[in-house]
Write an enzyme that holds these catalytic residues in place. Structure first.
Site, short mmCIF file in Angstrom:
data_model
loop_
_atom_site.label_atom_id
_atom_site.label_comp_id
_atom_site.label_asym_id
_atom_site.label_seq_id
_atom_site.Cartn_x
_atom_site.Cartn_y
_atom_site.Cartn_z
CE LYS A 162 -4.20 1.56 2.22
NZ LYS A 162 -5.00 1.74 0.83
N1 PPE Z 1 -7.51 -2.21 -3.15
C1 PPE Z 1 -6.88 -0.69 -3.10
C2 PPE Z 1 -5.89 -0.47 -4.22
C3 PPE Z 1 -7.00 -0.02 -1.81
O1 PPE Z 1 -6.22 1.26 -1.85
C4 PPE Z 1 -7.73 -0.52 -0.60
C5 PPE Z 1 -8.03 0.16 0.31
C6 PPE Z 1 -8.45 -1.93 -0.96
C7 PPE Z 1 -8.21 -2.60 -2.07
C8 PPE Z 1 -9.11 -2.22 0.16
O2 PPE Z 1 -8.28 -2.82 1.34
P1 PPE Z 1 -8.81 -2.92 2.96
O3 PPE Z 1 -9.05 -1.66 3.06
O4 PPE Z 1 -7.63 -3.64 3.36
O5 PPE Z 1 -10.25 -3.79 2.71
N2 PPE Z 1 -8.21 1.63 0.09
C9 PPE Z 1 -8.00 2.41 1.39
C10 PPE Z 1 -7.93 3.73 1.05
C11 PPE Z 1 -8.74 4.83 0.24
C12 PPE Z 1 -8.47 6.18 0.07
O6 PPE Z 1 -9.07 6.70 -0.74
O7 PPE Z 1 -7.49 6.71 0.71
C13 PPE Z 1 -9.04 2.42 2.20
O8 PPE Z 1 -10.27 1.91 1.89
O9 PPE Z 1 -9.02 2.92 3.29
#
Ligand code: PPE
Length: 310
Positions: A162
């Site tokens: 991330k």
């Molecule tokens: N894919 C991506 C690319 C992503 O950024 C997130 C979270 C996910 C999948 C889902 O991951 P999880 O939160 O562990 O279920 N995206 C974060 C950032 C959003 C933002 O705009 O900043 C979030 O959901 O917190």
């Protein structure tokens, strides 16, 4: 939506006033996009605010640091405690969900791509943040465009990190979708299979079976994992396999998952109505079960919650 400020931000071991949490414009990460970050939510429960899956998010943050060659000066325990402290230190309106954003970044001191001689800093901010894709989206579903952008290839980027650099691809896809009149983008991988949303993972439902792609071309999503665990507890069959674009069009239901997006139903993809064009029955069941878990109403998943009161 303007950012809702809180009072304090943890910056390299100290709490500083929100408006004082500043960095130099020549901070390395600002130029070369190597910064590891996380997004967590804390929900109001009967026993006060509880952070959802804190330990898992901190582990992923440190894994991102490892993959991105960022030597985080703080260990897991320190980061976990600092996030709890960041919630204790700030006051939030009752009954609101709080978003926590830890970030490890390359600071000021050296320019040029090579970053290993630069200082590394960390910060943790927390603020009140409502439904990521709108309350209306959570209830009735959103409209999604399959992006003309391919999700970052595993040959050139690390999707399991991330890291800020991965999000230029997300930003371009999101802007394209919004400009075309949609709410969110769904990105395919370089072979044409569903990868993930700009900031979410993706599920479809077909004949009562829940289907979501393996994490080959996406973040290892903590919400996706939670939904899979909830589905197993509810006796719903889950398949982790590749999904094609045409299969999305004919799905009975579809939804996005993410910490920010929670479980957001998808009611339309590229002008094809998904199912009945509203939140599907299984999506609703999973959404309700998810909210029971994060709001501390389901004791079977109590292990996922970190309460912030003493
Ligand atoms: N894919 C991506 C690319 C992503 O950024 C997130 C979270 C996910 C999948 C889902 O991951 P999880 O939160 O562990 O279920 N995206 C974060 C950032 C959003 C933002 O705009 O900043 C979030 O959901 O917190």
């Amino acid at each position: 939506m303007a950012l809702k400020q809180s009072q304090y931000i943890w910056l390299d071991g100290e709490f500083v006033a929100w408006s004082e949490a500043k960095v130099h414009v020549l901070s390395h990460s600002l130029h070369y996009a190597n910064s590891a970050f996380e997004g967590l939510r804390a929900y109001p429960t009967d026993k006060g605010l509880a952070i959802f899956r804190l330990q898992d998010h901190t582990k992923r943050l440190l894994n991102t640091c490892k993959m991105s060659l960022l030597k985080c000066p703080y260990d897991e325990k320190t980061l976990n405690e600092a996030q709890v402290e960041a919630l204790r230190k700030n006051s939030f309106a009752p009954k609101t969900s709080v978003y926590i954003r830890p970030i490890v970044f390359v600071g000021y001191g050296v320019m040029g791509v090579y970053h290993l001689n630069s200082p590394i800093s960390a910060a943790i901010a927390a603020w009140e943040w409502g439904a990521y894709l709108g309350d209306e989206g959570l209830e009735n579903g959103i409209r999604v465009k399959i992006s003309s952008w391919t999700r970052n290839s595993v040959k050139s980027m690390m999707g399991k990190a991330k890291v800020a650099a991965n999000y230029l691809n997300s930003q371009m896809a999101k802007c394209e979708a919004i400009e075309a009149g949609y709410d969110e983008a769904l990105l395919l991988d370089s072979e044409g299979f569903v990868a993930e949303g700009s900031g979410e993972c993706f599920f479809i439902v077909r004949d009562g079976v829940l289907i979501t792609p393996p994490s080959d071309n996406s973040l290892e999503s903590i919400t996706q994992n939670t939904v899979i665990e909830i589905a197993a507890a509810l006796g719903v069959r889950v398949e982790r396999r590749r999904i094609t674009r045409d299969e999305v069009y004919i799905a009975d239901e579809a939804f996005f998952t993410g910490t920010a997006a929670e479980i957001t139903p998808v009611r339309e993809v590229d002008s094809r109505t998904i199912g009945e064009g509203k939140r599907g029955a299984l999506t609703k069941r999973l959404q309700e079960a998810y909210f029971d878990v994060v709001y501390g109403r389901d004791s079977t998943f109590a292990r996922f919650l970190t309460f912030i009161k003493d």
